[in-house]
Design a protein around this motif. Structure first.
Motif, mmCIF file in Angstrom:
data_model
loop_
_atom_site.group_PDB
_atom_site.id
_atom_site.type_symbol
_atom_site.label_atom_id
_atom_site.label_comp_id
_atom_site.label_asym_id
_atom_site.label_seq_id
_atom_site.Cartn_x
_atom_site.Cartn_y
_atom_site.Cartn_z
ATOM 1 N N UNK A 1 35.459 17.921 -23.803
ATOM 2 C CA UNK A 1 36.733 17.227 -23.853
ATOM 3 C C UNK A 1 37.655 17.584 -22.449
ATOM 4 N N UNK A 2 37.241 18.599 -21.771
ATOM 5 C CA UNK A 2 37.916 19.059 -20.876
ATOM 6 C C UNK A 2 37.970 18.357 -20.118
ATOM 7 N N UNK A 3 36.740 17.491 -19.553
ATOM 8 C CA UNK A 3 36.481 16.234 -18.559
ATOM 9 C C UNK A 3 37.892 14.896 -19.074
ATOM 10 N N UNK A 4 37.635 14.568 -20.657
ATOM 11 C CA UNK A 4 38.666 13.868 -20.898
ATOM 12 C C UNK A 4 40.042 13.732 -21.196
ATOM 13 N N UNK B 1 25.488 10.040 -28.820
ATOM 14 C CA UNK B 1 25.642 11.275 -29.298
ATOM 15 C C UNK B 1 27.494 11.600 -28.475
ATOM 16 N N UNK B 2 27.456 11.578 -27.104
ATOM 17 C CA UNK B 2 28.297 11.830 -26.049
ATOM 18 C C UNK B 2 29.095 10.643 -26.405
ATOM 19 N N UNK B 3 28.772 9.356 -26.678
ATOM 20 C CA UNK B 3 30.103 8.264 -26.360
ATOM 21 C C UNK B 3 30.571 8.613 -27.814
ATOM 22 N N UNK B 4 30.257 9.560 -29.226
ATOM 23 C CA UNK B 4 30.495 9.092 -30.229
ATOM 24 C C UNK B 4 31.466 10.565 -29.556
ATOM 25 N N UNK B 5 31.156 11.456 -29.420
ATOM 26 C CA UNK B 5 32.045 12.594 -29.471
ATOM 27 C C UNK B 5 33.204 12.290 -28.770
ATOM 28 N N UNK B 6 33.350 11.182 -27.902
ATOM 29 C CA UNK B 6 33.902 10.550 -26.871
ATOM 30 C C UNK B 6 35.552 10.091 -27.617
ATOM 31 N N UNK B 7 34.569 9.553 -28.104
ATOM 32 C CA UNK B 7 36.018 8.447 -28.858
ATOM 33 C C UNK B 7 36.867 9.523 -30.526
ATOM 34 N N UNK B 8 36.201 10.867 -30.790
ATOM 35 C CA UNK B 8 36.657 11.359 -31.139
ATOM 36 C C UNK B 8 38.068 12.176 -30.271
ATOM 37 N N UNK B 9 37.490 12.457 -28.847
ATOM 38 C CA UNK B 9 38.206 12.850 -28.371
ATOM 39 C C UNK B 9 39.300 12.242 -28.348
ATOM 40 N N UNK C 1 40.146 10.131 -29.230
ATOM 41 C CA UNK C 1 41.645 8.982 -30.286
ATOM 42 C C UNK C 1 42.391 11.221 -30.834
ATOM 43 N N UNK C 2 42.238 12.120 -30.656
ATOM 44 C CA UNK C 2 42.233 12.726 -30.591
ATOM 45 C C UNK C 2 43.465 12.879 -29.356
ATOM 46 N N UNK C 3 43.566 12.586 -28.345
ATOM 47 C CA UNK C 3 44.623 12.535 -27.334
ATOM 48 C C UNK C 3 45.389 11.869 -27.328
ATOM 49 N N UNK C 4 45.201 10.577 -27.638
ATOM 50 C CA UNK C 4 46.262 9.851 -28.271
ATOM 51 C C UNK C 4 46.932 10.265 -29.407
ATOM 52 N N UNK D 1 51.000 20.363 -29.890
ATOM 53 C CA UNK D 1 50.500 19.558 -30.744
ATOM 54 C C UNK D 1 49.164 19.613 -31.301
ATOM 55 N N UNK D 2 48.525 20.658 -32.222
ATOM 56 C CA UNK D 2 47.726 20.989 -32.654
ATOM 57 C C UNK D 2 46.397 20.352 -32.960
ATOM 58 N N UNK D 3 45.510 19.767 -32.305
ATOM 59 C CA UNK D 3 44.306 18.075 -32.851
ATOM 60 C C UNK D 3 43.370 19.252 -32.856
ATOM 61 N N UNK D 4 42.294 18.711 -33.861
ATOM 62 C CA UNK D 4 40.691 19.124 -34.549
ATOM 63 C C UNK D 4 40.131 18.389 -33.430
ATOM 64 N N UNK D 5 40.055 18.498 -32.318
ATOM 65 C CA UNK D 5 38.927 19.004 -31.386
ATOM 66 C C UNK D 5 38.464 20.293 -31.208
ATOM 67 N N UNK D 6 37.343 20.488 -30.915
ATOM 68 C CA UNK D 6 36.771 21.719 -30.707
ATOM 69 C C UNK D 6 35.161 21.745 -29.951
#
Length: 330
Positions: free
Chosen positions: A295-298, A198-206, A208-211, A175-180
């Motif tokens: 992204x890698x950490x999450x 800002x970090x919290x907002x980015x983590x929420x996006x990431x 959701x993408x992992x899910x 699966x390819x997801x749109x976070x980079x």
């Protein structure tokens, strides 16, 4: 022997591999060679040229939906240089693959026409699934076989991230997801260094993408994780505290998840000036490596959770979609 040229044009960089393809055995730890199982035996890529230029083709695509003219100009200039190298080295077969930024752009026809005019080949704007399969082929080609044990390859790019679960038989699910790193930097991490909000907002996006990826890719089946592409290898260089960027030192290195997460946290918290001063940091990654680290950490945190702590280390590979492209045209 066949000489091939592979070009990978992503959101942040455009890369060229010119290689001779030979049948035969190869040392999986050699960063200058790759092998892959084929019907005729093993294929070996003997590097002639490996080039990388940060052109930031995906500049602003997440917000505007179009490739910016200055980004196209940078990319075309690099492609002209690559065309000269291809001619000089007498390459017989050429394959040009474009990924996330070009997939998302309404004006990708301008890009396609420009590349065709420069290189004389039709650039392929591949799907996320195709990108995932090529990434797995490239990464797995130089790693020791784990047989039937599924391995998760994560290709962390500028505009997208690919999750590919596979084994010796090939890809099981992808699966390819749109976070980079570029997309998350432009969307969220605008401060220097980024703020907690800002970090919290980015983590929420990431997250959701992992899910989203986990709906198709059974992450819990993974017995090992391999990270590829520039964000992962740069994070690995930081964790190793290298005196310079060394592909040989990075490739195949296996570090504890704790060590990698710590390196990610450090890079995310640094200012641009602090990151620029690191001896292994490419100038074109200074402003986006924080997002790559986030992204890698999450991803690693999620894997540790869903595998009940079975995965305790992460492997970095210098071989990725670029090698997969070269193997695909051999």
């Amino acid at each position: 022997m066949t000489r091939v040229a592979a070009i990978d044009c992503g959101t942040n960089s455009i890369r060229l591999l010119i290689a001779d393809v030979n049948a035969g055995d190869v040392n999986a730890g050699d960063v200058n060679a790759a092998d892959a199982a084929t019907d005729g035996g093993a294929l070996r890529l003997g590097d002639i040229v490996r080039e990388m230029r940060v052109v930031r083709l995906g500049q602003g695509v997440d917000a505007t939906g179009e490739l910016a003219q200055e980004a196209l100009d940078r990319t075309f200039a690099a492609a002209k240089d690559y065309a000269g190298l291809i001619r000089r080295h007498g390459t017989g077969k050429v394959r040009f693959v474009a990924t996330s930024a070009t997939r998302d752009a309404r004006n990708r026809r301008v890009f396609v026409d420009g590349i065709r005019g420069i290189l004389g080949v039709e650039p392929e704007v591949i799907t996320g699934d195709e990108e995932a399969a090529l990434s797995f082929a490239g990464a797995s080609s130089v790693l020791p076989s784990r047989g039937a044990d599924p391995v998760l390859v994560v290709d962390l790019g500028g505009g997208s991230t690919e999750f590919v679960l596979g084994d010796a038989g090939g890809v099981i699910a992808a699966k390819s997801v749109d976070v980079g790193c570029v997309r998350m930097t432009e969307r969220h991490l605008r401060s220097d260094p980024p703020t907690a909000d800002q970090i919290a907002a980015a983590e929420a996006d990431v997250d959701a993408a992992i899910s989203e990826a986990a709906l198709l890719v059974p992450l819990e089946r993974a017995t090992a994780v391999v990270g590829v592409a520039g964000s992962v290898t740069t994070i690995t260089a930081h964790a190793l505290r290298l005196p310079e960027y060394s592909p040989a030192a990075i490739h195949g290195s296996e570090l504890s998840l704790a060590a990698v997460r710590q390196a990610c946290t450090e890079l995310l918290g640094m200012s641009r000036a602090e990151r620029a001063a690191l001896p292994y940091m490419h100038p074109g990654r200074v402003d986006v490596i924080g997002a790559g680290a986030l992204i890698w950490r999450r991803v690693l945190e999620r894997l540790a959770d869903v595998t009940d702590g079975r995965i305790t280390t992460a492997v970095a590979s210098e071989h990725d979609i670029l090698d997969g492209i070269a193997l695909s045209i051999s």
